[in-house]
Design an enzyme around this catalytic site. Sequence first.
Site, mmCIF file in Angstrom:
data_model
loop_
_atom_site.group_PDB
_atom_site.id
_atom_site.type_symbol
_atom_site.label_atom_id
_atom_site.label_comp_id
_atom_site.label_asym_id
_atom_site.label_seq_id
_atom_site.Cartn_x
_atom_site.Cartn_y
_atom_site.Cartn_z
ATOM 1 N N PHE A 227 0.922 -1.205 0.002
ATOM 2 C CA PHE A 227 -0.129 0.103 -0.025
ATOM 3 C C PHE A 227 0.677 1.270 -0.034
ATOM 4 C CE2 PHE A 227 -2.499 3.398 2.239
ATOM 5 C CZ PHE A 227 -3.300 3.523 1.282
ATOM 6 N N GLY A 228 0.820 2.247 -0.881
ATOM 7 C CA GLY A 228 1.348 3.300 -1.271
ATOM 8 C C GLY A 228 0.489 4.563 -0.808
ATOM 9 N N TYR A 229 0.809 5.474 0.149
ATOM 10 C CA TYR A 229 0.076 6.500 0.500
ATOM 11 C C TYR A 229 0.741 7.825 0.192
ATOM 12 C CZ TYR A 229 2.767 5.807 4.805
ATOM 13 O OH TYR A 229 3.815 5.716 5.652
ATOM 14 N N GLU B 177 12.679 1.580 3.151
ATOM 15 C CA GLU B 177 11.650 2.084 4.402
ATOM 16 C C GLU B 177 12.003 1.817 5.901
ATOM 17 O OE1 GLU B 177 9.010 3.996 3.402
ATOM 18 O OE2 GLU B 177 9.474 3.827 1.348
ATOM 19 N N SER C 159 5.273 8.731 -0.938
ATOM 20 C CA SER C 159 6.344 8.561 -2.144
ATOM 21 C C SER C 159 6.348 7.198 -2.828
ATOM 22 C CB SER C 159 7.725 9.045 -1.334
ATOM 23 O OG SER C 159 7.974 7.883 -0.267
#
Length: 196
Positions: free
Chosen positions: A28-30, A105, A32
């Site tokens: 899941f990207g929110y 990350e 960058s």
Amino acid sequence: MLIPFRDPNALLERTRADWPDHGDLWVFGYASLIWRPEFEAAEQRTALVRGWHRAFRMRSRVNRGSPEQPGLVFALVSGGMCRGRVFRIPRERADDELVRLWQREMPTGVYDPRWLPCQTPGGTVQALAFTLSRRSPSYTGRLDDAQLLHILRHAEGRYGTTLDYLLQTAHALRDCQVRDREIERLVALARGQGLA
């Protein structure tokens, strides 16, 4: 303030152990991860996560700031909901890509990685998301506009400025037809001060 080190390898092993079905890897990207994923996805979809929201409340002392002038980045914090994108990495590449994603990350273990249900147009998927505890020393809590503007004017790290990070995230979300009123407010605030 020094950030307590948490072993990224132990967190990776726990995340692998909790990986649903050990099938394809959904991420899941929110922020960058939407505009700079650094992996090749076989599929991507718009997604909604409930119980978490995107918040511009995580200190960045390396990537978008420095120890002397910390910047800010977005974090996924409990409460509310968040629209973003999910990316599917096929099983045969998933292990290698997970390790690369971890290096990006989780070098200091700052996030709490979680498998979250993400509602997509093609059904719900369990995706890996990088969340931040409100108890983390990296969590800033609410900052007033004067503090935010100071950071947007001055914070810069190895990947660029906090301002650029904010603007790129805003642009990427617009491209995905995702509205985030707080991001729109922050961009308007920056523009009103001649920063963007």
